[in-house]
Design an enzyme around this catalytic site. Sequence first.
Site, short mmCIF file in Angstrom:
data_model
loop_
_atom_site.label_atom_id
_atom_site.label_comp_id
_atom_site.label_asym_id
_atom_site.label_seq_id
_atom_site.Cartn_x
_atom_site.Cartn_y
_atom_site.Cartn_z
NE ARG A 1 -4.50 -2.03 0.36
CZ ARG A 1 -4.57 -2.73 -0.50
NH1 ARG A 1 -3.12 -3.38 -1.22
NH2 ARG A 1 -5.41 -3.85 -0.07
CG ASP B 1 -5.24 0.86 4.57
OD1 ASP B 1 -6.30 1.40 4.17
OD2 ASP B 1 -4.99 0.48 5.05
#
Length: 213
Positions: free
Chosen positions: A104, A107
């Site tokens: 990611r 997030d």
Amino acid sequence: MTGRRIVRAYIGLGANLGDAAATLTWAIHGLGDIAGLRVRGVSPLYATAPWGVTDQAEFRNAVVAIDADRHGRDPDVAALALLGRLKALERAAGRRPGRRWGPRELDLDLLVFGRNLISVERTPETRSIEADVDPAKRAKRLEVPHRDLGERLFVLAPLAELAPRLVPPGWSETVEARRRRVAAAEAPGSVRLVGAWDPARAAWRPVGPSPRR
């Protein structure tokens, strides 16, 4: 102001691509720049083992306490509006659709929204960025407290630093008590303290590992 009501909310932050600590710093500044939000506390920074998909770099995780102005709106509506701002920050950080539990860029999760138990259909702007590639996320509702909050040490550890005595709506124990139970079942070193927030510099400073268990 008539109808004005401030709600204490907690936001989980995570990243493991690029300079993850710098990305979380950027996100904290971004939250502070949003009208109607005020950052009230920043947890220490943790290095955490990947969860779900293990063949990836470790994450950096933290939690931020904010005061959010509901502007007289229903809690469900106010929570959705806040989530929309979080999704916009994710996109601004370069977040792209990826595999579930995968790497990611950023997030941001709405963990707790005052004393409110929320379960509401997401609007188009609050859908997960993975909604088009992950059927499990396509029709997901916004649930607050976050449905996985009580299971994930990488969220419980920083949240317990900010609000150890908090009992989230629907829980029967404090965040600190749950953190201890979950930590006892985790592998040693899966969550490591690596930084502390310096309010004067508005940035992380390195620290050694925490002995707390």
